[in-house]
Design a protein around this motif. Structure first.
Motif, PDB file in Angstrom:
ATOM      1  N   ASN A  99     -10.269  10.381   0.005  1.00  0.00           N
ATOM      2  CA  ASN A  99     -10.213   9.577  -1.651  1.00  0.00           C
ATOM      3  C   ASN A  99      -9.255   8.081  -0.805  1.00  0.00           C
ATOM      4  N   LEU A 100     -10.247   7.273   0.874  1.00  0.00           N
ATOM      5  CA  LEU A 100      -9.536   6.123   0.793  1.00  0.00           C
ATOM      6  C   LEU A 100      -7.878   6.270   0.608  1.00  0.00           C
ATOM      7  N   GLY A 101      -7.227   7.523   0.015  1.00  0.00           N
ATOM      8  CA  GLY A 101      -5.924   6.709  -0.028  1.00  0.00           C
ATOM      9  C   GLY A 101      -5.493   6.207  -0.409  1.00  0.00           C
ATOM     10  N   VAL A 102      -6.469   6.466  -1.839  1.00  0.00           N
ATOM     11  CA  VAL A 102      -5.875   5.705  -2.933  1.00  0.00           C
ATOM     12  C   VAL A 102      -5.364   6.833  -4.330  1.00  0.00           C
ATOM     13  N   LYS A 103      -4.079   5.952  -3.977  1.00  0.00           N
ATOM     14  CA  LYS A 103      -2.785   6.871  -5.282  1.00  0.00           C
ATOM     15  C   LYS A 103      -3.566   6.779  -6.950  1.00  0.00           C
ATOM     16  N   ASP A 104      -4.164   5.396  -7.287  1.00  0.00           N
ATOM     17  CA  ASP A 104      -4.129   5.452  -8.548  1.00  0.00           C
ATOM     18  C   ASP A 104      -5.638   6.191  -9.170  1.00  0.00           C
ATOM     19  N   THR A 105      -4.949   7.238  -9.194  1.00  0.00           N
ATOM     20  CA  THR A 105      -6.214   8.542 -10.135  1.00  0.00           C
ATOM     21  C   THR A 105      -7.239   7.291 -10.917  1.00  0.00           C
ATOM     22  N   ALA A 106      -6.622   6.267 -11.555  1.00  0.00           N
ATOM     23  CA  ALA A 106      -7.433   5.406 -12.919  1.00  0.00           C
ATOM     24  C   ALA A 106      -8.549   4.135 -11.653  1.00  0.00           C
ATOM     25  N   LEU A 107      -7.724   4.248 -11.261  1.00  0.00           N
ATOM     26  CA  LEU A 107      -8.538   2.560 -10.420  1.00  0.00           C
ATOM     27  C   LEU A 107      -9.335   3.748  -8.888  1.00  0.00           C
ATOM     28  N   LEU A 108      -9.689   4.648  -9.027  1.00  0.00           N
ATOM     29  CA  LEU A 108     -10.019   5.277  -7.952  1.00  0.00           C
ATOM     30  C   LEU A 108     -11.769   5.915  -9.039  1.00  0.00           C
ATOM     31  N   GLU A 109     -11.229   6.130  -9.772  1.00  0.00           N
ATOM     32  CA  GLU A 109     -12.229   6.557 -10.903  1.00  0.00           C
ATOM     33  C   GLU A 109     -12.709   5.163 -11.418  1.00  0.00           C
ATOM     34  N   GLU A 110     -12.786   3.781 -11.617  1.00  0.00           N
ATOM     35  CA  GLU A 110     -13.301   2.935 -12.201  1.00  0.00           C
ATOM     36  C   GLU A 110     -13.874   2.377 -10.633  1.00  0.00           C
ATOM     37  N   MET A 111     -13.451   2.774  -9.416  1.00  0.00           N
ATOM     38  CA  MET A 111     -14.254   2.171  -7.791  1.00  0.00           C
ATOM     39  C   MET A 111     -15.365   3.079  -7.761  1.00  0.00           C
ATOM     40  N   TRP A 112     -15.221   4.536  -8.326  1.00  0.00           N
ATOM     41  CA  TRP A 112     -16.633   5.183  -8.328  1.00  0.00           C
ATOM     42  C   TRP A 112     -17.639   4.931  -9.450  1.00  0.00           C
ATOM     43  N   LYS A 113     -17.334   4.241 -10.280  1.00  0.00           N
ATOM     44  CA  LYS A 113     -18.209   3.688 -11.348  1.00  0.00           C
ATOM     45  C   LYS A 113     -18.797   2.548 -10.965  1.00  0.00           C
ATOM     46  N   ASP A 114     -17.800   1.800 -10.520  1.00  0.00           N
ATOM     47  CA  ASP A 114     -18.247   0.385 -10.180  1.00  0.00           C
ATOM     48  C   ASP A 114     -19.060  -0.386  -9.130  1.00  0.00           C
ATOM     49  N   VAL A 115     -19.055   0.033  -7.838  1.00  0.00           N
ATOM     50  CA  VAL A 115     -19.136   0.091  -6.781  1.00  0.00           C
ATOM     51  C   VAL A 115     -20.272   0.225  -6.413  1.00  0.00           C
ATOM     52  N   ASP A 116     -21.308  -1.161  -6.473  1.00  0.00           N
ATOM     53  CA  ASP A 116     -22.600  -0.827  -5.348  1.00  0.00           C
ATOM     54  C   ASP A 116     -23.178  -0.842  -4.038  1.00  0.00           C
ATOM     55  N   VAL A 117     -22.278  -1.651  -3.694  1.00  0.00           N
ATOM     56  CA  VAL A 117     -21.773  -1.556  -1.882  1.00  0.00           C
ATOM     57  C   VAL A 117     -20.407  -1.536  -1.272  1.00  0.00           C
ATOM     58  N   VAL A 118     -20.638  -0.689   0.561  1.00  0.00           N
ATOM     59  CA  VAL A 118     -19.335  -0.539   0.055  1.00  0.00           C
ATOM     60  C   VAL A 118     -19.431  -0.820   2.287  1.00  0.00           C
ATOM     61  N   VAL A 119     -18.689  -2.387   2.635  1.00  0.00           N
ATOM     62  CA  VAL A 119     -19.017  -3.057   3.441  1.00  0.00           C
ATOM     63  C   VAL A 119     -17.934  -2.423   4.421  1.00  0.00           C
ATOM     64  N   ASN A 120     -18.027  -0.931   5.312  1.00  0.00           N
ATOM     65  CA  ASN A 120     -16.744  -0.778   6.343  1.00  0.00           C
ATOM     66  C   ASN A 120     -16.577  -1.469   7.351  1.00  0.00           C
ATOM     67  N   LEU A 121     -15.484  -2.275   7.235  1.00  0.00           N
ATOM     68  CA  LEU A 121     -15.126  -2.570   8.331  1.00  0.00           C
ATOM     69  C   LEU A 121     -13.422  -2.331   8.782  1.00  0.00           C
ATOM     70  N   ALA A 122     -13.122  -1.067   8.019  1.00  0.00           N
ATOM     71  CA  ALA A 122     -12.208  -0.953   8.648  1.00  0.00           C
ATOM     72  C   ALA A 122     -12.098  -0.504  10.569  1.00  0.00           C
ATOM     73  N   ALA A 123     -10.999  -0.440  11.001  1.00  0.00           N
ATOM     74  CA  ALA A 123     -10.762   0.036  12.554  1.00  0.00           C
ATOM     75  C   ALA A 123      -9.469   0.758  12.873  1.00  0.00           C
ATOM     76  N   ASN A 124      -9.234   0.836  14.015  1.00  0.00           N
ATOM     77  CA  ASN A 124      -8.565   1.587  14.114  1.00  0.00           C
ATOM     78  C   ASN A 124      -7.353   1.188  15.572  1.00  0.00           C
ATOM     79  N   THR A 125      -6.262   0.545  15.228  1.00  0.00           N
ATOM     80  CA  THR A 125      -5.884  -0.387  16.763  1.00  0.00           C
ATOM     81  C   THR A 125      -5.417   0.357  17.242  1.00  0.00           C
ATOM     82  N   ASN A 126      -4.463   1.205  17.197  1.00  0.00           N
ATOM     83  CA  ASN A 126      -3.750   2.323  18.474  1.00  0.00           C
ATOM     84  C   ASN A 126      -5.245   2.748  18.945  1.00  0.00           C
ATOM     85  N   PHE A 127      -5.190   2.142  20.386  1.00  0.00           N
ATOM     86  CA  PHE A 127      -6.313   2.926  21.034  1.00  0.00           C
ATOM     87  C   PHE A 127      -5.732   4.083  22.583  1.00  0.00           C
TER      88      PHE A 127
END
Length: 145
Positions: A99-127
Motif C-alpha cells: 500500500n505504498l507504505g501509507v499508514k493512514d488508511t483514510a488517506l489511502l482510501e481517498e487516494m484509491w478513489k481520487d487518483v486519476d494518473v500515477v507518475v512513478n518517479l521513485a528510485a532506489n539510490t542504494n546501488f
C-alpha cells in the motif's frame, strides 16, 4: 506545441499521484504542473518518510525551497500557501512497501478513489542492492479508474 496542449487538457481536473516526489525529475514535474496547469485537481506527493510531519518537512526543504520554484513563487506570491494547501497533499510512505507504505488508511482510501494518473518517479539510490531486490517492482500494479 499542440502535444503540450493535449497533455495539459488531459491533466485538467485530474488528481495525480507522484512517487519519489523529492527526486530530480519529480521536482521538475511538480513545478511544471503548478506553473502551467492551475486546474489540476490534486497532487498527491509520495515522499519516503516515517510520518506526515517528516514528509511535510522534506517537501518544504527539499522541494519548495529550491530555486526551481522561483517562478511559481513569484506568480502566486502571497497566495502560494493557499495553492499548496488546496492542490498538494504530501503523503508519507515508501513505494517498496505494501500500500505504498501509507499508514493512514483514510488517506489511502481517498487516494484509491481520487487518483486519476500515477507518475512513478521513485528510485532506489542504494546501488549495492542485489538485482533480485529490483524484480519485485515488476509485480507492482496500480489500479486507476
Amino acid at each position: 506545441m499542440e502535444q503540450l496542449g493535449s497533455i495539459l487538457q488531459f491533466l485538467d481536473n485530474s488528481s495525480i499521484l507522484v512517487t519519489g516526489a523529492t527526486g530530480f525529475l519529480a521536482k521538475i514535474f511538480i513545478e511544471k504542473i503548478l506553473r502551467v496547469q492551475p486546474n489540476v485537481k490534486k497532487l498527491y506527493l509520495l515522499l519516503r518518510a516515517p510520518d506526515a510531519k517528516t514528509a511535510m518537512l522534506r517537501f518544504n526543504t527539499e522541494v519548495m525551497a529550491k530555486d526551481l520554484f522561483r517562478v511559481v513563487k513569484e506568480t502566486y506570491g502571497g497566495n502560494l500557501s493557499s495553492l499548496i494547501t488546496e492542490k498538494v497533499k504530501v503523503v508519507a510512505g515508501d513505494i517498496t512497501c505494501e500500500n505504498l507504505g501509507v499508514k493512514d488508511t483514510a488517506l489511502l482510501e481517498e487516494m484509491w478513489k481520487d487518483v486519476d494518473v500515477v507518475v512513478n518517479l521513485a528510485a532506489n539510490t542504494n546501488f549495492d542492492e542485489r538485482y533480485s531486490q529490483y524484480l519485485m517492482f515488476e509485480k507492482t500494479v496500480f489500479l486507476v479508474s
